[in-house]
Design an enzyme around this catalytic site. Structure first.
Site, short mmCIF file in Angstrom:
data_model
loop_
_atom_site.label_atom_id
_atom_site.label_comp_id
_atom_site.label_asym_id
_atom_site.label_seq_id
_atom_site.Cartn_x
_atom_site.Cartn_y
_atom_site.Cartn_z
N SER A 118 0.82 -1.21 0.00
CA SER A 118 0.00 0.00 0.00
C SER A 118 0.85 1.25 0.00
O SER A 118 1.97 1.27 0.55
CB SER A 118 -0.87 -0.03 1.26
N TYR A 142 -1.65 0.25 10.26
CA TYR A 142 -1.93 -0.45 9.00
C TYR A 142 -0.72 -0.38 8.07
O TYR A 142 -0.26 -1.39 7.55
CB TYR A 142 -3.17 0.17 8.33
N LYS A 146 2.02 -3.46 6.61
CA LYS A 146 2.36 -3.72 5.21
C LYS A 146 3.88 -3.63 5.01
O LYS A 146 4.49 -4.42 4.28
CB LYS A 146 1.65 -2.71 4.30
N1 LIG Z 1 -8.82 -1.00 -1.33
C1 LIG Z 1 -7.74 -0.21 -1.45
O1 LIG Z 1 -7.85 0.96 -1.84
C2 LIG Z 1 -6.36 -0.73 -1.12
C3 LIG Z 1 -5.26 0.12 -1.27
C4 LIG Z 1 -3.99 -0.38 -0.98
C5 LIG Z 1 -3.83 -1.69 -0.56
N2 LIG Z 1 -4.93 -2.48 -0.41
C6 LIG Z 1 -4.74 -3.87 0.06
O2 LIG Z 1 -5.35 -4.72 -0.90
C7 LIG Z 1 -5.86 -5.88 -0.26
C8 LIG Z 1 -7.32 -6.08 -0.64
O3 LIG Z 1 -8.07 -4.92 -0.27
P1 LIG Z 1 -9.66 -4.91 -0.41
O4 LIG Z 1 -10.09 -3.48 -0.44
O5 LIG Z 1 -10.06 -5.83 -1.50
O6 LIG Z 1 -10.06 -5.52 1.01
P2 LIG Z 1 -11.28 -6.49 1.38
O7 LIG Z 1 -11.49 -6.34 2.85
O8 LIG Z 1 -12.42 -6.26 0.48
O9 LIG Z 1 -10.68 -7.94 1.08
C9 LIG Z 1 -9.89 -8.67 1.97
C10 LIG Z 1 -10.33 -10.12 1.91
O10 LIG Z 1 -9.47 -10.88 2.77
C11 LIG Z 1 -10.26 -11.73 3.59
N3 LIG Z 1 -9.49 -11.97 4.82
C12 LIG Z 1 -9.11 -11.05 5.74
N4 LIG Z 1 -8.43 -11.64 6.73
C13 LIG Z 1 -8.38 -12.97 6.44
C14 LIG Z 1 -7.82 -14.09 7.10
N5 LIG Z 1 -7.20 -14.01 8.28
N6 LIG Z 1 -7.94 -15.30 6.50
C15 LIG Z 1 -8.58 -15.43 5.30
N7 LIG Z 1 -9.14 -14.40 4.65
C16 LIG Z 1 -9.04 -13.18 5.21
C17 LIG Z 1 -11.56 -10.97 3.79
O11 LIG Z 1 -12.66 -11.79 4.13
C18 LIG Z 1 -11.75 -10.32 2.42
O12 LIG Z 1 -12.45 -11.19 1.54
C19 LIG Z 1 -5.63 -5.67 1.23
O13 LIG Z 1 -4.45 -6.35 1.60
C20 LIG Z 1 -5.43 -4.17 1.36
O14 LIG Z 1 -4.61 -3.86 2.46
C21 LIG Z 1 -6.19 -2.03 -0.68
#
Ligand SMILES: NC(=O)c1ccc[n+]([C@@H]2O[C@H](COP(=O)([O-])OP(=O)(O)OC[C@H]3O[C@@H](n4cnc5c(N)ncnc54)[C@H](O)[C@@H]3O)[C@@H](O)[C@H]2O)c1
Length: 339
Positions: A118, A142, A146
């Protein structure tokens, strides 16, 4: 025989788009997800395994049962503000959970990973746009979780012939062009869905002046006083993952990190203006104090991804990104009576 990819967190917002993209690119896909923030009905291709990263036995069984060529790791807790209120949840899930995954991978001889990192690892930007060489000094737990995993991946690459690409996304936005998937976080903290929910409320007869939309920070040192971000379409994030996968399968280089952004700055107020144009609704907002741990400006330069991975974002217009989110939003449909 098609290559096999494990998508950890494949029921979430970005992961579910990735599962579809991998399936459409001819990969054999398995999702592993505990459904803590994801949705079972968002996994539209491949196999689904319900499990938690905390469960080392479940991970062992998964890798014993199937042979994976590569893992994509999306699963994490990802709310900045929550990470400041409940950091142990973040260190446990994002750090310990990921280390469990890496152990299972190493035990099974699977040595290729794409990691969802991130822009939060950079902290407050000293220079904008941010390159990968910018110091990584997170300002919230957070971002630290990462960064901790990036460091682990770099050390694992040196010690264990492990190969990993960390993709440092900026603000993921938009949705599947065919409207099959959308962003469904509960609670929702991301700007575009919140702005669009407000548009739907006004469309359904709510008074614009009763707005529930808060803009955190309106007097910051940015051109219009609101936070500036870099919104990158979720399909472009998936394309960056496919490019990273290709590199890991053909020219693995140990640990590498790439920014994934568009370099197009967009302020919170720009997003609200775009939502007004896209939905035609009178979206208003209330000014609220800036949030602790929220840097004023985060915009990427993705030159490294462009030059090395051959990746470039296809969705560069903010209106286009907002429109794709609106078209796929679950609250998009009007009541049947006024269709
Ligand atoms: N959305 C953004 O703008 C953004 C920006 C930068 C980085 N990210 C990173 O991208 C990734 C996905 O983001 P997102 O927005 O799709 O999040 P999200 O919460 O929609 O998806 C995360 C998924 O991981 C699953 N999960 C969480 N903990 C778990 C565990 N212990 N075991 C199994 N499954 C687990 C959740 O049920 C969910 O389906 C994350 O790592 C987030 O930090 C997202």
């Amino acid at each position: 025989m098609s290559r096999s990819v494990l998508v950890v967190g494949g029921a979430g917002y970005i992961g579910s788009h990735m599962v579809l993209a991998l399936d459409e690119a001819g990969f054999d896909v398995t999702t592993f997800d505990n459904l803590s923030t994801g949705h079972r009905d968002a996994v539209l291709a491949g196999d689904f395994v319900h499990g938690d990263l905390a469960d080392r036995d479940a991970l062992g069984r998964l890798f014993a049962r199937r042979r994976f060529d590569l893992v994509m790791h999306f699963a994490a807790c990802a709310y900045v503000r929550e990470s400041m209120e409940d950091p142990r949840k973040y260190y446990r899930n994002n750090v310990v959970g990921c280390l469990n995954l890496l152990d299972a991978m190493l035990d099974a001889g699977v040595r290729r990973l794409v990691f969802s990192s991130s822009c939060a690892t950079y902290g407050v930007a000293r220079e904008v746009p941010i390159t990968e060489e910018h110091p990584q000094a997170p300002v919230n737990p957070y971002g630290f979780t990462k960064l901790a995993i990036e460091r682990a991946l770099s050390d694992y690459a040196t010690a264990y012939e492990f190969h990993a690409v960390a993709l440092r996304y900026f603000n993921a936005a938009g949705a599947d062009a065919r409207g099959r998937l959308s962003e469904r976080h509960e609670p929702e903290t991301h700007l575009i869905p919140l702005v669009l929910r407000e548009a739907a409320r006004v469309r359904d007869g709510g008074a614009p002046l009763d707005t529930r939309l808060e803009v955190f920070g309106t007097t910051l040192a940015t051109p219009d006083g609101s936070c500036v971000r870099d919104f990158v379409h979720v399909e472009d994030i998936c394309a960056a993952h496919l490019a990273a996968l290709e590199r890991l399968l053909t020219k693995p280089q140990g640990f590498e990190a790439y920014n994934v952004g568009t370099a197009n700055p967009a302020s919170v107020l720009d997003v609200i203006a775009a939502a007004r144009r896209v939905t035609g609704e009178d979206v208003r907002y209330r000014a609220a104090p800036a949030k602790a741990g929220d840097p004023p400006s985060l915009v990427a330069t993705s030159t490294r991804a462009r030059e090395t991975l051959g990746w470039a974002p296809r969705h560069e217009s903010l209106d286009g990104i907002v429109a794709s989110a609106w078209n796929a939003a679950p609250f998009r449909a009007r009541h049947a009576s006024d269709a």
